[in-house]
Design an enzyme around this catalytic site. Structure first.
Site, PDB file in Angstrom:
ATOM      1  N   GLY A  30       0.783  -1.235   0.000  1.00 22.47           N
ATOM      2  CA  GLY A  30       0.000   0.000   0.000  1.00 22.47           C
ATOM      3  C   GLY A  30       0.812   1.280   0.000  1.00 22.47           C
ATOM      4  O   GLY A  30       0.318   2.330   0.434  1.00 22.47           O
ATOM      5  N   ASN A  32       1.579   3.017  -2.618  1.00 20.84           N
ATOM      6  CA  ASN A  32       0.878   3.948  -3.515  1.00 20.84           C
ATOM      7  C   ASN A  32      -0.347   4.533  -2.825  1.00 20.84           C
ATOM      8  O   ASN A  32      -0.633   5.723  -2.966  1.00 20.84           O
ATOM      9  CB  ASN A  32       0.473   3.252  -4.816  1.00 20.84           C
ATOM     10  N   ILE A 110      -7.969  -9.112 -11.636  1.00 21.28           N
ATOM     11  CA  ILE A 110      -8.471  -8.492 -12.870  1.00 21.28           C
ATOM     12  C   ILE A 110      -9.931  -8.148 -12.643  1.00 21.28           C
ATOM     13  O   ILE A 110     -10.682  -8.943 -12.064  1.00 21.28           O
ATOM     14  CB  ILE A 110      -8.324  -9.481 -14.043  1.00 21.28           C
ATOM     15  N   ASN A 125      -5.367   2.274 -13.040  1.00 20.17           N
ATOM     16  CA  ASN A 125      -4.426   1.295 -12.497  1.00 20.17           C
ATOM     17  C   ASN A 125      -3.019   1.855 -12.646  1.00 20.17           C
ATOM     18  O   ASN A 125      -2.742   2.629 -13.557  1.00 20.17           O
ATOM     19  CB  ASN A 125      -4.521  -0.024 -13.280  1.00 20.17           C
ATOM     20  N   HIS A 127       0.900   0.459 -13.120  1.00 19.02           N
ATOM     21  CA  HIS A 127       1.628  -0.757 -13.471  1.00 19.02           C
ATOM     22  C   HIS A 127       3.121  -0.427 -13.533  1.00 19.02           C
ATOM     23  O   HIS A 127       3.499   0.601 -14.105  1.00 19.02           O
ATOM     24  CB  HIS A 127       1.137  -1.284 -14.829  1.00 19.02           C
TER      25      HIS A 127
HETATM   26  C1  GAR Z   1       3.451  -1.371  -7.358  1.00 20.12           C
HETATM   27  O1  GAR Z   1       4.749  -1.451  -7.899  1.00 20.12           O
HETATM   28  C2  GAR Z   1       2.416  -1.444  -8.449  1.00 20.12           C
HETATM   29  O2  GAR Z   1       2.800  -0.783  -9.627  1.00 20.12           O
HETATM   30  C3  GAR Z   1       2.366  -2.931  -8.685  1.00 20.12           C
HETATM   31  O3  GAR Z   1       2.390  -3.499  -7.399  1.00 20.12           O
HETATM   32  C4  GAR Z   1       3.134  -2.619  -6.544  1.00 20.12           C
HETATM   33  C5  GAR Z   1       2.267  -2.301  -5.357  1.00 20.12           C
HETATM   34  O4  GAR Z   1       3.000  -1.585  -4.407  1.00 20.12           O
HETATM   35  N1  GAR Z   1       1.188  -3.316  -9.395  1.00 20.12           N
HETATM   36  C6  GAR Z   1       1.173  -4.317 -10.256  1.00 20.12           C
HETATM   37  O5  GAR Z   1       2.153  -5.003 -10.507  1.00 20.12           O
HETATM   38  C7  GAR Z   1      -0.175  -4.537 -10.917  1.00 20.12           C
HETATM   39  N2  GAR Z   1      -0.009  -5.330 -12.103  1.00 20.12           N
HETATM   40  P1  GAR Z   1       2.263  -0.885  -3.202  1.00 20.12           P
HETATM   41  O6  GAR Z   1       1.309  -1.927  -2.606  1.00 20.12           O
HETATM   42  O7  GAR Z   1       3.373  -0.534  -2.257  1.00 20.12           O
HETATM   43  O8  GAR Z   1       1.538   0.306  -3.719  1.00 20.12           O
END
Ligand code: GAR
Length: 233
Positions: A30, A32, A110, A125, A127
């Site tokens: 989390g 982000n 998804i 989203n 990525h």
């Molecule tokens: C982030 O790097 C995000 O871009 C990626 O998971 C991580 C989550 O980090 N998402 C994906 O790979 C989706 N396909 P966070 O939980 O610390 O925000």
């Protein structure tokens, strides 16, 4: 399509400013989510996180939400017979909190047409790759193994494909010879924390327009010589 026409952002009480209610879907750490919360609380984006939904009970993201008194819910997808009924439960919660924009932030599911129809062009989203390169899981590892010299992250609208919707914003980072999946992930994540809140701000301000696959940002400055070369020869 100009999203400001359909984005139902309302004026924040007493401010006269548009104020967007964001629902964030998470599965893990989390960071982000934290960056979005921090920008909202700092007032740098006219938005607030109205609720957080996790499909994992032990996601650290839930603790982050609770630290900010943000309502959160755990919906374990394994307790639902199919993707549609799981999504219908999420839609109910998001609607209960009057969510206008849904932000997937490390959410490892998804979404089905149930979510897409409930929030048309209102699901984002992030990525960790420069899409359309390396969609799907472990994008950073794919980038290291492929030997690319420049990697990065992408914020895009969610459509029915995997990481395939119209691209709103990307940030690039160099990949160095001694990088591992972990070191590259850390470098990319720093950029994620910048571009995701920025895109949410632009959305809340009604500055995002979609023409087919192309997303146009009103009043965007186009830098003439700010490019990344790697290695710099
Ligand atoms: C982030 O790097 C995000 O871009 C990626 O998971 C991580 C989550 O980090 N998402 C994906 O790979 C989706 N396909 P966070 O939980 O610390 O925000």
């Amino acid at each position: 399509m100009n999203l400001s026409d359909q984005s139902p952002a309302k004026a924040a009480p007493g401010t006269g400013k548009r104020f967007l209610k964001v629902g964030v879907l998470v599965s893990g750490n989390g960071s982000n989510l934290q960056s979005i919360i921090d920008h909202c609380e700092a007032g740098s984006i006219p938005a607030g996180v109205a609720c957080v939904i996790s499909n994992k009970a032990d996601a650290f993201a839930l603790e982050r939400a609770r630290n900010h008194s943000i309502p959160c819910a755990v919906l374990d997808h394994k307790n639902f017979p199919d993707r549609e009924s799981f999504d219908a439960a999420m839609v109910r919660i998001l609607r209960e909190h009057s969510v206008q924009l849904v932000a997937l932030a490390g959410f490892n599911r998804i979404v089905s047409p149930v979510m897409l129809e409930a929030f048309p062009m209102a699901i984002l989203n992030i990525h960790p790759a420069l899409l359309p390169a390396f969609p799907g899981n472990r994008a950073q590892r794919q980038a290291v193994e492929h030997g690319v010299k420049i990697a990065g992250c992408t914020v895009h609208f969610v459509d029915s494909g995997t990481d395939s919707g119209p691209i709103i914003s990307q940030a690039a980072v160099p990949v160095f010879g001694n990088d591992t999946e972990e070191t590259l992930s850390r470098r990319i994540l720093k950029e994620e924390h910048k571009i995701y809140p920025t895109v949410i701000r632009l959305y809340a301000e009604g500055k995002i327009r979609v023409e087919g696959r192309r997303v146009l940002i009103s009043q965007a400055q186009e830098p003439v010589d700010l490019f990344l070369e790697n290695p710099p020869l």
